[in-house]
Design a protein around this motif. Structure first.
Motif, PDB file in Angstrom:
ATOM      1  N   LEU A   7       0.831  -1.216   0.000  1.00  0.00           N
ATOM      2  CA  LEU A   7       0.000   0.000   0.000  1.00  0.00           C
ATOM      3  C   LEU A   7       0.858   1.255   0.000  1.00  0.00           C
ATOM      4  O   LEU A   7       0.545   2.238  -0.668  1.00  0.00           O
ATOM      5  CB  LEU A   7      -0.942  -0.009   1.202  1.00  0.00           C
ATOM      6  CG  LEU A   7      -2.104  -0.988   1.120  1.00  0.00           C
ATOM      7  CD1 LEU A   7      -2.886  -0.973   2.426  1.00  0.00           C
ATOM      8  CD2 LEU A   7      -3.006  -0.673  -0.038  1.00  0.00           C
ATOM      9  N   ARG A   8       1.959   1.211   0.730  1.00  0.00           N
ATOM     10  CA  ARG A   8       2.865   2.367   0.726  1.00  0.00           C
ATOM     11  C   ARG A   8       3.508   2.553  -0.657  1.00  0.00           C
ATOM     12  O   ARG A   8       3.673   3.672  -1.134  1.00  0.00           O
ATOM     13  CB  ARG A   8       3.942   2.205   1.796  1.00  0.00           C
ATOM     14  CG  ARG A   8       3.426   2.435   3.181  1.00  0.00           C
ATOM     15  CD  ARG A   8       4.527   2.387   4.185  1.00  0.00           C
ATOM     16  NE  ARG A   8       3.991   2.590   5.518  1.00  0.00           N
ATOM     17  CZ  ARG A   8       4.684   2.419   6.609  1.00  0.00           C
ATOM     18  NH1 ARG A   8       5.952   2.039   6.549  1.00  0.00           N
ATOM     19  NH2 ARG A   8       4.123   2.623   7.777  1.00  0.00           N
ATOM     20  N   LEU A   9       3.882   1.466  -1.269  1.00  0.00           N
ATOM     21  CA  LEU A   9       4.438   1.554  -2.617  1.00  0.00           C
ATOM     22  C   LEU A   9       3.408   2.083  -3.616  1.00  0.00           C
ATOM     23  O   LEU A   9       3.733   2.876  -4.499  1.00  0.00           O
ATOM     24  CB  LEU A   9       4.942   0.186  -3.067  1.00  0.00           C
ATOM     25  CG  LEU A   9       6.283  -0.250  -2.505  1.00  0.00           C
ATOM     26  CD1 LEU A   9       6.605  -1.665  -2.945  1.00  0.00           C
ATOM     27  CD2 LEU A   9       7.376   0.696  -2.918  1.00  0.00           C
ATOM     28  N   LEU A  10       2.194   1.645  -3.460  1.00  0.00           N
ATOM     29  CA  LEU A  10       1.119   2.147  -4.311  1.00  0.00           C
ATOM     30  C   LEU A  10       0.911   3.643  -4.080  1.00  0.00           C
ATOM     31  O   LEU A  10       0.709   4.407  -5.036  1.00  0.00           O
ATOM     32  CB  LEU A  10      -0.172   1.370  -4.042  1.00  0.00           C
ATOM     33  CG  LEU A  10      -1.376   1.761  -4.888  1.00  0.00           C
ATOM     34  CD1 LEU A  10      -1.106   1.467  -6.355  1.00  0.00           C
ATOM     35  CD2 LEU A  10      -2.618   1.050  -4.400  1.00  0.00           C
ATOM     36  N   LEU A  11       0.979   4.060  -2.840  1.00  0.00           N
ATOM     37  CA  LEU A  11       0.843   5.483  -2.516  1.00  0.00           C
ATOM     38  C   LEU A  11       1.972   6.298  -3.153  1.00  0.00           C
ATOM     39  O   LEU A  11       1.737   7.362  -3.719  1.00  0.00           O
ATOM     40  CB  LEU A  11       0.820   5.669  -0.999  1.00  0.00           C
ATOM     41  CG  LEU A  11       0.725   7.105  -0.513  1.00  0.00           C
ATOM     42  CD1 LEU A  11      -0.621   7.706  -0.890  1.00  0.00           C
ATOM     43  CD2 LEU A  11       0.966   7.182   0.960  1.00  0.00           C
ATOM     44  N   VAL A  12       3.187   5.774  -3.063  1.00  0.00           N
ATOM     45  CA  VAL A  12       4.326   6.469  -3.684  1.00  0.00           C
ATOM     46  C   VAL A  12       4.129   6.552  -5.200  1.00  0.00           C
ATOM     47  O   VAL A  12       4.360   7.602  -5.807  1.00  0.00           O
ATOM     48  CB  VAL A  12       5.644   5.752  -3.326  1.00  0.00           C
ATOM     49  CG1 VAL A  12       6.799   6.261  -4.180  1.00  0.00           C
ATOM     50  CG2 VAL A  12       5.941   5.918  -1.863  1.00  0.00           C
ATOM     51  N   LEU A  15       1.477   9.167  -5.923  1.00  0.00           N
ATOM     52  CA  LEU A  15       2.000  10.529  -5.713  1.00  0.00           C
ATOM     53  C   LEU A  15       2.932  10.945  -6.851  1.00  0.00           C
ATOM     54  O   LEU A  15       2.906  12.088  -7.306  1.00  0.00           O
ATOM     55  CB  LEU A  15       2.730  10.608  -4.372  1.00  0.00           C
ATOM     56  CG  LEU A  15       1.843  10.646  -3.133  1.00  0.00           C
ATOM     57  CD1 LEU A  15       2.699  10.592  -1.880  1.00  0.00           C
ATOM     58  CD2 LEU A  15       0.959  11.870  -3.118  1.00  0.00           C
ATOM     59  N   GLN A  16       3.748  10.022  -7.326  1.00  0.00           N
ATOM     60  CA  GLN A  16       4.616  10.321  -8.462  1.00  0.00           C
ATOM     61  C   GLN A  16       3.799  10.603  -9.722  1.00  0.00           C
ATOM     62  O   GLN A  16       4.104  11.528 -10.475  1.00  0.00           O
ATOM     63  CB  GLN A  16       5.579   9.151  -8.714  1.00  0.00           C
ATOM     64  CG  GLN A  16       6.629   8.976  -7.677  1.00  0.00           C
ATOM     65  CD  GLN A  16       7.615  10.124  -7.681  1.00  0.00           C
ATOM     66  OE1 GLN A  16       7.949  10.664  -8.727  1.00  0.00           O
ATOM     67  NE2 GLN A  16       8.068  10.501  -6.503  1.00  0.00           N
ATOM     68  N   LEU A  17       2.764   9.833  -9.903  1.00  0.00           N
ATOM     69  CA  LEU A  17       1.890  10.052 -11.051  1.00  0.00           C
ATOM     70  C   LEU A  17       1.190  11.408 -10.958  1.00  0.00           C
ATOM     71  O   LEU A  17       1.082  12.135 -11.947  1.00  0.00           O
ATOM     72  CB  LEU A  17       0.865   8.919 -11.144  1.00  0.00           C
ATOM     73  CG  LEU A  17      -0.061   8.930 -12.349  1.00  0.00           C
ATOM     74  CD1 LEU A  17       0.739   8.763 -13.626  1.00  0.00           C
ATOM     75  CD2 LEU A  17      -1.107   7.846 -12.212  1.00  0.00           C
ATOM     76  N   LEU A  18       0.748  11.751  -9.781  1.00  0.00           N
ATOM     77  CA  LEU A  18       0.124  13.053  -9.568  1.00  0.00           C
ATOM     78  C   LEU A  18       1.107  14.186  -9.867  1.00  0.00           C
ATOM     79  O   LEU A  18       0.753  15.176 -10.505  1.00  0.00           O
ATOM     80  CB  LEU A  18      -0.405  13.151  -8.139  1.00  0.00           C
ATOM     81  CG  LEU A  18      -1.076  14.448  -7.757  1.00  0.00           C
ATOM     82  CD1 LEU A  18      -2.365  14.633  -8.544  1.00  0.00           C
ATOM     83  CD2 LEU A  18      -1.345  14.491  -6.283  1.00  0.00           C
ATOM     84  N   CYS A  19       2.334  14.036  -9.430  1.00  0.00           N
ATOM     85  CA  CYS A  19       3.352  15.061  -9.710  1.00  0.00           C
ATOM     86  C   CYS A  19       3.599  15.189 -11.208  1.00  0.00           C
ATOM     87  O   CYS A  19       3.749  16.301 -11.734  1.00  0.00           O
ATOM     88  CB  CYS A  19       4.647  14.723  -8.998  1.00  0.00           C
ATOM     89  SG  CYS A  19       4.559  14.949  -7.226  1.00  0.00           S
ATOM     90  N   LEU A  20       3.639  14.062 -11.893  1.00  0.00           N
ATOM     91  CA  LEU A  20       3.845  14.104 -13.342  1.00  0.00           C
ATOM     92  C   LEU A  20       2.677  14.755 -14.060  1.00  0.00           C
ATOM     93  O   LEU A  20       2.853  15.407 -15.096  1.00  0.00           O
ATOM     94  CB  LEU A  20       4.064  12.693 -13.880  1.00  0.00           C
ATOM     95  CG  LEU A  20       5.418  12.082 -13.581  1.00  0.00           C
ATOM     96  CD1 LEU A  20       5.455  10.641 -14.050  1.00  0.00           C
ATOM     97  CD2 LEU A  20       6.528  12.882 -14.214  1.00  0.00           C
ATOM     98  N   LEU A  21       1.497  14.615 -13.528  1.00  0.00           N
ATOM     99  CA  LEU A  21       0.340  15.254 -14.141  1.00  0.00           C
ATOM    100  C   LEU A  21       0.265  16.739 -13.803  1.00  0.00           C
ATOM    101  O   LEU A  21      -0.252  17.535 -14.583  1.00  0.00           O
ATOM    102  CB  LEU A  21      -0.947  14.559 -13.686  1.00  0.00           C
ATOM    103  CG  LEU A  21      -1.156  13.148 -14.225  1.00  0.00           C
ATOM    104  CD1 LEU A  21      -2.383  12.527 -13.593  1.00  0.00           C
ATOM    105  CD2 LEU A  21      -1.270  13.151 -15.724  1.00  0.00           C
ATOM    106  N   LEU A  22       0.789  17.112 -12.666  1.00  0.00           N
ATOM    107  CA  LEU A  22       0.741  18.520 -12.263  1.00  0.00           C
ATOM    108  C   LEU A  22       1.769  19.382 -12.995  1.00  0.00           C
ATOM    109  O   LEU A  22       1.552  20.569 -13.183  1.00  0.00           O
ATOM    110  CB  LEU A  22       0.960  18.644 -10.757  1.00  0.00           C
ATOM    111  CG  LEU A  22      -0.232  18.291  -9.893  1.00  0.00           C
ATOM    112  CD1 LEU A  22       0.153  18.382  -8.429  1.00  0.00           C
ATOM    113  CD2 LEU A  22      -1.430  19.156 -10.187  1.00  0.00           C
TER     114      LEU A  22
END
Length: 79
Positions: A7-12, A15-22
Motif C-alpha cells: 500500500l505504501r508503494l502504491l501510494l508512492v 503521488l509520483q503520477l500526480l506530480c507528473l500530471l501537475l
C-alpha cells in the motif's frame, strides 16, 4: 506487513503520477500568466505612446498658432 508495504508503494506510485500530471498543468498556468502580463505590458506601452502622440500634437498646434501670431504682428507692424 507485506500488505502495508504494498500500500505504501502504491501510494508512492500514485503521488509520483500526480506530480507528473501537475507539471504540465503548472507549465500551462505559467504560460497563461506570462502571456497575460505581456499583454498588459503591451497595452501600457500603447497607451503611453498615445499619450505622447497627443502631447506632440498639442505642441505642434501651439507652434502653429504662435507662428500665426507672429505673422499677424509682422503684417500689422508693416501697415
Amino acid at each position: 506487513m507485506p500488505l502495508v508495504h504494498l500500500l505504501r508503494l502504491l501510494l508512492v506510485f500514485l503521488l509520483q503520477l500526480l506530480c507528473l500530471l501537475l507539471v504540465p498543468l503548472l507549465h500551462l498556468l505559467l504560460f497563461c500568466l506570462v502571456d497575460l502580463l505581456f499583454r498588459h505590458l503591451l497595452m501600457f506601452l500603447l497607451l503611453l505612446l498615445l499619450e505622447l502622440l497627443q502631447v506632440l500634437l498639442l505642441l505642434c498646434l501651439q507652434l502653429l498658432l504662435l507662428l500665426l501670431v507672429f505673422l499677424i504682428q509682422f503684417c500689422v507692424s508693416r501697415v
